[in-house]
Structures are given as structure tokens and as C-alpha cells.
Write an enzyme that holds these catalytic residues in place. Structure first.
Site, PDB file in Angstrom:
ATOM      1  N   SER A 142       2.473   1.082   0.881  1.00  0.00           N
ATOM      2  CA  SER A 142       3.414   2.106   0.425  1.00  0.00           C
ATOM      3  C   SER A 142       4.255   1.523  -0.697  1.00  0.00           C
ATOM      4  O   SER A 142       4.901   0.485  -0.530  1.00  0.00           O
ATOM      5  CB  SER A 142       4.310   2.542   1.587  1.00  0.00           C
ATOM      6  OG  SER A 142       5.274   3.479   1.160  1.00  0.00           O
ATOM      7  N   ALA A 143       4.218   2.167  -1.869  1.00  0.00           N
ATOM      8  CA  ALA A 143       4.955   1.671  -3.025  1.00  0.00           C
ATOM      9  C   ALA A 143       5.852   2.775  -3.570  1.00  0.00           C
ATOM     10  O   ALA A 143       5.967   3.853  -2.991  1.00  0.00           O
ATOM     11  CB  ALA A 143       3.977   1.183  -4.096  1.00  0.00           C
ATOM     12  N   SER A 144       6.504   2.494  -4.699  1.00  0.00           N
ATOM     13  CA  SER A 144       7.510   3.413  -5.223  1.00  0.00           C
ATOM     14  C   SER A 144       6.908   4.705  -5.750  1.00  0.00           C
ATOM     15  O   SER A 144       7.532   5.761  -5.666  1.00  0.00           O
ATOM     16  CB  SER A 144       8.326   2.731  -6.321  1.00  0.00           C
ATOM     17  OG  SER A 144       7.478   2.154  -7.292  1.00  0.00           O
ATOM     18  N   GLN A 147       1.238   5.902  -2.210  1.00  0.00           N
ATOM     19  CA  GLN A 147       0.833   5.143  -1.042  1.00  0.00           C
ATOM     20  C   GLN A 147      -0.660   5.365  -0.832  1.00  0.00           C
ATOM     21  O   GLN A 147      -1.238   6.331  -1.331  1.00  0.00           O
ATOM     22  CB  GLN A 147       1.646   5.512   0.187  1.00  0.00           C
ATOM     23  CG  GLN A 147       1.493   6.913   0.720  1.00  0.00           C
ATOM     24  CD  GLN A 147       2.508   7.197   1.826  1.00  0.00           C
ATOM     25  OE1 GLN A 147       3.707   6.989   1.656  1.00  0.00           O
ATOM     26  NE2 GLN A 147       2.030   7.681   2.967  1.00  0.00           N
ATOM     27  N   VAL A 148      -1.273   4.427  -0.082  1.00  0.00           N
ATOM     28  CA  VAL A 148      -2.730   4.424   0.067  1.00  0.00           C
ATOM     29  C   VAL A 148      -3.082   4.490   1.548  1.00  0.00           C
ATOM     30  O   VAL A 148      -2.504   3.763   2.370  1.00  0.00           O
ATOM     31  CB  VAL A 148      -3.341   3.160  -0.568  1.00  0.00           C
ATOM     32  CG1 VAL A 148      -4.854   3.137  -0.381  1.00  0.00           C
ATOM     33  CG2 VAL A 148      -2.993   3.085  -2.057  1.00  0.00           C
ATOM     34  N   LYS A 162      -5.424   7.406  -2.528  1.00  0.00           N
ATOM     35  CA  LYS A 162      -4.146   7.106  -3.166  1.00  0.00           C
ATOM     36  C   LYS A 162      -3.429   8.423  -3.475  1.00  0.00           C
ATOM     37  O   LYS A 162      -3.978   9.294  -4.155  1.00  0.00           O
ATOM     38  CB  LYS A 162      -4.378   6.319  -4.456  1.00  0.00           C
ATOM     39  CG  LYS A 162      -3.109   5.893  -5.176  1.00  0.00           C
ATOM     40  CD  LYS A 162      -3.450   5.018  -6.375  1.00  0.00           C
ATOM     41  CE  LYS A 162      -2.199   4.573  -7.115  1.00  0.00           C
ATOM     42  NZ  LYS A 162      -2.524   3.691  -8.271  1.00  0.00           N
ATOM     43  N   ASP A 296      -2.573  -5.059 -15.536  1.00  0.00           N
ATOM     44  CA  ASP A 296      -1.593  -5.416 -14.495  1.00  0.00           C
ATOM     45  C   ASP A 296      -2.259  -6.282 -13.429  1.00  0.00           C
ATOM     46  O   ASP A 296      -2.288  -5.932 -12.249  1.00  0.00           O
ATOM     47  CB  ASP A 296      -1.039  -4.132 -13.874  1.00  0.00           C
ATOM     48  CG  ASP A 296       0.162  -4.384 -12.969  1.00  0.00           C
ATOM     49  OD1 ASP A 296       0.777  -5.461 -13.102  1.00  0.00           O
ATOM     50  OD2 ASP A 296       0.465  -3.515 -12.137  1.00  0.00           O
TER      51      ASP A 296
END
Length: 319
Positions: A142-144, A147-148, A162, A296
Site C-alpha cells: 500500500s503506497a501513497s 495499492q496492489v 494495481k 525508478d
């Protein structure tokens, strides 16, 4: 990407005032009172709030870089993402700040499964169960921005799903509007920041990167292109499923393996060197042979498969 530079003439608007007040209070709390005074942000503090010069004394005992990192954490997901994007840009920020920003981690509670279902069904215009035989309600990450989740398509393929957070695009665009205004205030104040770029240029860099990351179709096309270019290499690029993907939803092959850092900590020196050489070879091919590279490649986006190949994940940023 062409950007309309007239945005730099924007001023802080009425609807932005509560957020600007919050930003100003966070800057004061973290020892950046001089910025508040020199830019005129002090007028956005509410009556009774701590004024620049009277607050942040304890914070000033910490380094500039540590205080700047804390500002981003205090301001939440958009600003944490800004720090993460800039953490791999030595052409923009000095080493001391880069080192601090590289420790930034998303600390965002996951969406509820009800919200997850809503995103899937809004994007695909059909019930979740018609697309997936199985769907794990607990996210893999879970990111900003997203989420996956692990899932299995009705056709049997094991996949990663995603999903973009509900409402996050509106929040980010509002914050970017404010960042442009704050950058203009900084530049008008004559304050010089460390690094090779000015405040407005930094915001423009972030604006370009974040617009790309908010569009999963862009990421999907990047993954498809990379898979074609690297088809004859040892690099693994996950297969994508365009028919089940959209601007806010992307379905791709679930890669089996472990994060690069975890693999390096586990294997012997010779095996670790072999992994490093794989990454070097892949980078050389992407940059010098194909002219298209993963933008990235931090350790969280590199996996090692059971047969010791390097898998690249997350193509939201490419060069």
C-alpha cells in the site's frame, strides 16, 4: 511533455487557504521560520498559532536535511511522494538531502475492500467476480498513490492488481497547485536553496513525474514496450492485461520471487556480484542500445526470480 508555464502566475486561492495554513504551521514547527518570514507566509497562520522565530527551536538542533524530510512526512502522501521522486535526483538536491529522502517510506493505511471493489467495478463496468476467480482483500503493498492485490483471473492466470486510491488524483492536483504558488513565493523572496534547480523547476519536475504515475495506461504501454525491447535478455518484465486495465486500474502478471535487497542479504558474495552484473547489463542495454530505460530502479522495484533473474516492476517513470 509540454507544460503551460502560465501556471506560475497563479496566486494562492481561497480554497487553498486551509492547506497553506497547515503547510506554514508545519514549516514553523520544523525550524523553517526564516522561510515563513521572508516569503510572507506568516500571514496565513491562524491567530494564536506559533509565530516564526518563536517555534522550531528544538527542531533547529537537527540538520537541514532531517528537518526537510520531517516536513514532507508531516504534510502527507503528496509530499512524501515528492521526496521519493527527488531522492534519485542528484542533479537537483545535494547528497545530504538525498540520503534523508531515500529513507522516506509510504505510511498510508490501505483502502478498504469496499473501496477496492468500487474502483474495480467503476473502471471495468462489471462485477469484480466476473473478472476474478479469487481476489485477496489484504493488499500485497500500500503506497501513497496506489495499492496492489494478488488475484486470479477467471481464465486462470495469477496476477497482481494495481489500483489507484479513490480521490488521490484530486488531492495531488490541489497540492501541486499550491506547490507552484509556494515556489513562486520562494523565488520572489530571493531565497537561494541548495542544488542546481530553483523551486519552480523542482515543482515542474515533480508535476511531470506525478502526472505520468497517475495514468496507468501510460505505465502499461511502457511495460509492453520494455518487454518487446528486452525480449532476448535475462531480464523479466511482467506481462500486462490491457483488456482488464484502465487509467486507474492495471492488471499484470504476478512475479514470483523476492525483493532485490532481500536476495542480496541472503546470497553469497559471488551470487550478489552476479546479480549486480545483471542489473548493469540490463541498464546498459536499456540506455545505450534501446534508448528507453526504467526511470525508478530503486530496490523495491527490482525482484529476483527463483531462477536468479532480475525482474523490473513499476513502469510509471521511464526515460
Amino acid at each position: 511533455v509540454r507544460l503551460n508555464l502560465s501556471v506560475m502566475s497563479r496566486t494562492i486561492q481561497v480554497q487553498d487557504l486551509p492547506r497553506v495554513n497547515q503547510i506554514t504551521a508545519v514549516l514553523a514547527r520544523n525550524g523553517f521560520g526564516h522561510l515563513i518570514g521572508n516569503t510572507g507566509l506568516g500571514k496565513f497562520l491562524k491567530p494564536g498559532e506559533e509565530q516564526p522565530g518563536k517555534s522550531g527551536k528544538a527542531a533547529k538542533k537537527k540538520s537541514f536535511a532531517k528537518r526537510l524530510r520531517q516536513v514532507l512526512i508531516d504534510l502527507g502522501p503528496t509530499y512524501v511522494k515528492l521526496g521519493q521522486v527527488l531522492s534519485v535526483r542528484p542533479d537537483i538536491l545535494p547528497d545530504e538531502v538525498l540520503e534523508e529522502f531515500q529513507t522516506l517510506q509510504d505510511n498510508v493505511p490501505p483502502m478498504t475492500f469496499e473501496d477496492v471493489r468500487q474502483v474495480v467495478e467503476d473502471e471495468m463496468q462489471r462485477p469484480l467476480e466476473e473478472i476474478f476467480d479469487a481476489f485477496d482483500p489484504v493488499p500485497l503493498g500500500s503506497a501513497s498513490i496506489a495499492q496492489v492485490h494478488a488475484a486470479r483471473l477467471a481464465t486462470g492466470e495469477e496476477v497482481a492488481v494495481k489500483l489507484q486510491r479513490r480521490g488521490i488524483e484530486k488531492t495531488i492536483r490541489s497540492d501541486i497547485h499550491i506547490l507552484y504558488s509556494l515556489a513562486q513565493l520562494l523565488e520572489n523572496s530571493g531565497i537561494t536553496l541548495p542544488g542546481l534547480y530553483g523551486p519552480a523547476e523542482i515543482v515542474r519536475e515533480f508535476d511531470v513525474a506525478i502526472r505520468q504515475e497517475l495514468d496507468f495506461v501510460y505505465e502499461l504501454k511502457n511495460a509492453e514496450r520494455m518487454a518487446r525491447l528486452m525480449a532476448n535478455s535475462n531480464v523479466v518484465i511482467p506481462e500486462v492485461y490491457p483488456q482488464w486495465s484502465s487509467r486507474r486500474l492495471m492488471v499484470l502478471e504476478k512475479i514470483k520471487g523476492e525483493p532485490l535487497q532481500q536476495a542480496i542479504n541472503r546470497v553469497s558474495g559471488e551470487d550478489a556480484r552476479a546479480l549486480a552484473h545483471q542489473i548493469m547489463d540490463a541498464t546498459y542495454a536499456m540506455v545505450f542500445e534501446h534508448g528507453f530505460f526504467h526511470g525508478d530502479p530503486h530496490p523495491g522495484n527490482l525482484f529476483v526470480t527463483p531462477d536468479n533473474k532480475i525482474a523490473y516492476l513499476d513502469f510509471g517513470v521511464v526515460g
